[in-house]
Design a protein around this motif. Structure first.
Motif, PDB file in Angstrom:
ATOM      1  N   ARG A 144     -13.135  21.290  -0.232  1.00  0.00           N
ATOM      2  CA  ARG A 144     -12.603  19.950  -0.100  1.00  0.00           C
ATOM      3  C   ARG A 144     -11.763  19.725  -1.311  1.00  0.00           C
ATOM      4  N   THR A 145     -10.653  18.745  -1.187  1.00  0.00           N
ATOM      5  CA  THR A 145      -9.809  18.374  -2.325  1.00  0.00           C
ATOM      6  C   THR A 145     -10.433  17.509  -3.238  1.00  0.00           C
ATOM      7  N   ARG A 146     -10.418  18.099  -4.551  1.00  0.00           N
ATOM      8  CA  ARG A 146     -10.708  17.131  -5.628  1.00  0.00           C
ATOM      9  C   ARG A 146      -9.716  16.445  -6.257  1.00  0.00           C
ATOM     10  N   TRP A 147      -9.884  15.017  -6.500  1.00  0.00           N
ATOM     11  CA  TRP A 147      -9.206  13.897  -7.204  1.00  0.00           C
ATOM     12  C   TRP A 147      -9.669  13.735  -8.499  1.00  0.00           C
ATOM     13  N   ARG A 148      -8.709  13.130  -9.357  1.00  0.00           N
ATOM     14  CA  ARG A 148      -8.884  12.934 -10.674  1.00  0.00           C
ATOM     15  C   ARG A 148      -8.010  11.881 -11.261  1.00  0.00           C
ATOM     16  N   CYS A 149      -8.900  10.933 -11.893  1.00  0.00           N
ATOM     17  CA  CYS A 149      -8.109   9.764 -12.551  1.00  0.00           C
ATOM     18  C   CYS A 149      -7.721  10.199 -13.949  1.00  0.00           C
ATOM     19  N   GLN A 150      -6.285  10.084 -14.032  1.00  0.00           N
ATOM     20  CA  GLN A 150      -5.951  10.320 -15.555  1.00  0.00           C
ATOM     21  C   GLN A 150      -6.202   9.631 -16.610  1.00  0.00           C
ATOM     22  N   PRO A 151      -6.198   8.257 -16.397  1.00  0.00           N
ATOM     23  CA  PRO A 151      -6.487   7.389 -17.497  1.00  0.00           C
ATOM     24  C   PRO A 151      -8.079   7.621 -18.072  1.00  0.00           C
ATOM     25  N   CYS A 152      -8.810   7.754 -17.032  1.00  0.00           N
ATOM     26  CA  CYS A 152     -10.323   7.745 -17.456  1.00  0.00           C
ATOM     27  C   CYS A 152     -11.049   9.150 -17.400  1.00  0.00           C
ATOM     28  N   GLY A 153     -10.278   9.965 -16.595  1.00  0.00           N
ATOM     29  CA  GLY A 153     -10.851  11.259 -16.571  1.00  0.00           C
ATOM     30  C   GLY A 153     -11.776  11.331 -15.440  1.00  0.00           C
ATOM     31  N   ALA A 154     -12.232  10.420 -14.896  1.00  0.00           N
ATOM     32  CA  ALA A 154     -13.202  10.417 -13.604  1.00  0.00           C
ATOM     33  C   ALA A 154     -12.875  11.541 -12.461  1.00  0.00           C
ATOM     34  N   SER A 155     -13.676  12.200 -12.091  1.00  0.00           N
ATOM     35  CA  SER A 155     -13.330  13.215 -10.701  1.00  0.00           C
ATOM     36  C   SER A 155     -13.918  12.732  -9.460  1.00  0.00           C
ATOM     37  N   ALA A 156     -13.414  12.741  -8.299  1.00  0.00           N
ATOM     38  CA  ALA A 156     -14.022  12.420  -7.167  1.00  0.00           C
ATOM     39  C   ALA A 156     -13.556  13.007  -5.921  1.00  0.00           C
ATOM     40  N   THR A 157     -14.272  13.060  -4.975  1.00  0.00           N
ATOM     41  CA  THR A 157     -13.781  13.585  -3.590  1.00  0.00           C
ATOM     42  C   THR A 157     -13.793  12.249  -2.472  1.00  0.00           C
ATOM     43  N   GLN A 158     -12.847  12.593  -1.664  1.00  0.00           N
ATOM     44  CA  GLN A 158     -12.744  11.535  -0.639  1.00  0.00           C
ATOM     45  C   GLN A 158     -13.146  11.827   0.791  1.00  0.00           C
ATOM     46  N   ALA A 159     -13.516  11.130   1.600  1.00  0.00           N
ATOM     47  CA  ALA A 159     -13.890  11.560   2.811  1.00  0.00           C
ATOM     48  C   ALA A 159     -13.985  10.273   3.759  1.00  0.00           C
ATOM     49  N   ARG A 160     -13.495  10.831   5.151  1.00  0.00           N
ATOM     50  CA  ARG A 160     -13.225   9.446   6.159  1.00  0.00           C
ATOM     51  C   ARG A 160     -14.594   9.496   6.906  1.00  0.00           C
TER      52      ARG A 160
ATOM     53  N   SER B 135       0.757  -1.375  -0.034  1.00  0.00           N
ATOM     54  CA  SER B 135      -0.017   0.121  -0.009  1.00  0.00           C
ATOM     55  C   SER B 135       0.880   1.335   0.108  1.00  0.00           C
ATOM     56  N   ASN B 136       0.357   2.277  -0.607  1.00  0.00           N
ATOM     57  CA  ASN B 136       1.068   3.598  -0.665  1.00  0.00           C
ATOM     58  C   ASN B 136       0.820   4.331   0.406  1.00  0.00           C
ATOM     59  N   PRO B 137       1.941   4.791   1.191  1.00  0.00           N
ATOM     60  CA  PRO B 137       1.803   5.469   2.614  1.00  0.00           C
ATOM     61  C   PRO B 137       1.336   6.769   2.451  1.00  0.00           C
ATOM     62  N   ARG B 138       1.158   7.248   1.054  1.00  0.00           N
ATOM     63  CA  ARG B 138       1.133   8.858   1.019  1.00  0.00           C
ATOM     64  C   ARG B 138      -0.543   8.795   0.853  1.00  0.00           C
ATOM     65  N   ASN B 139      -1.136   9.845   0.757  1.00  0.00           N
ATOM     66  CA  ASN B 139      -2.492  10.265   0.667  1.00  0.00           C
ATOM     67  C   ASN B 139      -2.852  10.263  -0.772  1.00  0.00           C
ATOM     68  N   HIS B 140      -2.719   8.912  -1.637  1.00  0.00           N
ATOM     69  CA  HIS B 140      -3.269   8.960  -2.837  1.00  0.00           C
ATOM     70  C   HIS B 140      -4.227   7.517  -2.961  1.00  0.00           C
ATOM     71  N   PRO B 141      -5.380   8.117  -2.951  1.00  0.00           N
ATOM     72  CA  PRO B 141      -6.613   7.138  -3.156  1.00  0.00           C
ATOM     73  C   PRO B 141      -6.561   6.639  -4.630  1.00  0.00           C
ATOM     74  N   THR B 142      -7.191   5.590  -4.503  1.00  0.00           N
ATOM     75  CA  THR B 142      -7.515   4.892  -5.957  1.00  0.00           C
ATOM     76  C   THR B 142      -8.935   5.070  -6.264  1.00  0.00           C
ATOM     77  N   TYR B 143      -9.365   5.037  -7.700  1.00  0.00           N
ATOM     78  CA  TYR B 143     -10.464   5.100  -8.154  1.00  0.00           C
ATOM     79  C   TYR B 143     -11.115   3.607  -8.130  1.00  0.00           C
ATOM     80  N   GLY B 144     -12.285   3.652  -7.515  1.00  0.00           N
ATOM     81  CA  GLY B 144     -13.061   2.405  -7.267  1.00  0.00           C
ATOM     82  C   GLY B 144     -13.563   1.480  -8.496  1.00  0.00           C
ATOM     83  N   VAL B 145     -13.491   2.145  -9.842  1.00  0.00           N
ATOM     84  CA  VAL B 145     -13.865   1.510 -11.132  1.00  0.00           C
ATOM     85  C   VAL B 145     -12.579   0.882 -11.772  1.00  0.00           C
ATOM     86  N   CYS B 146     -11.729   1.777 -11.863  1.00  0.00           N
ATOM     87  CA  CYS B 146     -10.525   1.221 -12.728  1.00  0.00           C
ATOM     88  C   CYS B 146      -9.291   0.914 -11.939  1.00  0.00           C
ATOM     89  N   ALA B 147      -9.480   1.216 -10.479  1.00  0.00           N
ATOM     90  CA  ALA B 147      -8.287   0.913  -9.591  1.00  0.00           C
ATOM     91  C   ALA B 147      -7.210   1.574  -9.828  1.00  0.00           C
TER      92      ALA B 147
END
Length: 384
Positions: free
Chosen positions: A27-43, A2-14
């Motif tokens: 809130r921080t917006r995250w983007r999946c570069q291969p598929c272009g999907a955008s998401a936000t993370q929450a604990r 696992s990556n110790p840094r705060n780098h989440p993965t996208y649930g569809v393409c991983a």
């Protein structure tokens, strides 16, 4: 690995997500570069804790639902699970010098409170003040040196039964209220005025020598208290006179008010605080701090949250009283995963044969669109 840094993965393409600015709420917006999907993370734990804290702030405060940051429906939906969290008092076994005991009522319920004058010890829910209710509360608390109580009969009996070594101090406010019940606030008879002045002088007594004057009233008015009224055909019979009784005391209310003080002095329930002051122990003479503290807070809570169901009102009062204990824990410590589980309501299937005979015969004979009895449109066969 696992990556110790705060780098989440996208649930569809991983694929790993990268930061892509912030949303309008910060809130921080995250983007999946291969598929272009955008998401936000929450604990989930941080979010639930914030929701629970916002729920308690609203519940124990005076802000209206319309003053919340979100709509009323959203706030109720997000905080619905918070009603499942209950506060529990852990017994400490600490022995107190004094404990004030009283009950307050609302909507057919009564909450019995044990209070030291500074913080709440414990409380008990019941339908009314009775021996079983007071026993359930007092059996969880060690006996104190003094119990400051009102004139509730079941409470006196329970204290004498469970705490036989505890002294009793009757509340001066309730004693005076009992005197007003018999003497009124503006009596006309000299004996009643003299007795009412004794009731009013109770808070001003500072020594046992001054307290001794209360025992001399009955002797000074003894001939007056023995006045009798004899039954006659034209004289009205009072309600307290038994059928066939030939005479009764004329000044029955005066006798009752005087007898109340005499019994309190005889039982050593009136000047207990004076006797203990000489030994260096300070005891309250009334339950005023309880009435103006937890009891008033409960009334203010019910006034600020009018319309709550009985279960929700009781849960709110539980939190109100718990946070007034000596060392309350963090409310979040009572939250368990079972609290936010959503229980779907199961559909209730009605058995056609479970009703009365006349109802069973009519079951299934109601209006149904499948029978072709829908709303008819058009001219219905009429001619122009």
């Amino acid at each position: 690995m696992s990556n110790p840094r705060n780098h989440p993965t996208y649930g569809v393409c991983a694929n790993k997500l990268v930061k892509n600015g912030k949303t309008s709420s910060g809130r921080t917006r995250w983007r999946c570069q291969p598929c272009g999907a955008s998401a936000t993370q929450a604990r989930a734990d941080i979010t639930r804790k914030a929701v629970f804290q916002a729920f308690l702030n609203w519940l124990l405060g005076t802000a209206r639902l319309t003053e919340q940051a979100q709509s009323i429906a959203t706030f109720r939906r997000r905080t619905q699970w918070c009603w499942n969290v209950t506060a529990q008092v852990s017994p400490t076994g600490k022995i107190h010098d004094q404990i004030m005991l009283d009950g307050t009522y609302f909507n057919g319920w009564c909450v019995l409170i044990a209070y030291t004058g500074e913080y709440v010890i414990d409380w008990q829910w019941c339908d009314r003040e009775k021996i079983a209710s007071w026993t359930a509360l007092l059996c969880r608390i060690p006996a104190s040196t003094v119990a400051v109580i009102d004139g509730n009969g079941p409470l006196i009996a329970t204290v004498q039964n469970l705490w036989p070594q505890s002294r009793i101090q009757r509340c001066y406010f309730h004693v005076r209220q009992a005197g007003h019940k018999h003497l009124t606030r503006h009596p006309r008879l000299p004996a009643n005025r003299d007795l009412l002045n004794l009731y009013k002088a109770l808070p001003r007594v500072t020594s046992l020598d001054e307290a001794a004057a209360f025992a001399s009233w009955e002797a000074s008015w003894e001939p007056f208290l023995k006045h009798r009224t004899y039954a006659a055909s034209a004289a009205p019979r009072p309600k307290y006179a038994r059928p066939g009784q030939k005479w009764w005391y004329t000044h029955i209310r005066t006798r009752r008010a005087g007898r109340l003080l005499a019994e309190l002095i005889q039982d050593s329930h009136l000047f207990t605080w004076l006797e203990l002051t000489e030994s260096g122990l300070t005891v309250a003479r009334a339950t005023s701090t309880l009435e103006g503290g937890p009891n008033k807070a409960i009334k203010d809570f019910l006034r600020a949250h009018r319309g709550l169901s009985i279960d929700h009102a009781r849960r709110g009062i539980d939190w109100l009283l718990y946070l007034q204990t000596e060392t309350p824990n963090d409310p979040w410590s009572f939250v368990t995963p079972e609290a936010w589980e959503y229980n779907r309501k199961h559909t209730v299937i009605v058995d056609s044969g479970s009703g009365r005979d006349e109802t069973n015969r009519l079951y299934g004979t109601g209006f149904s669109i499948e029978d072709g009895n829908g709303i008819q449109k058009g001219w219905g066969g009429r001619s122009r």
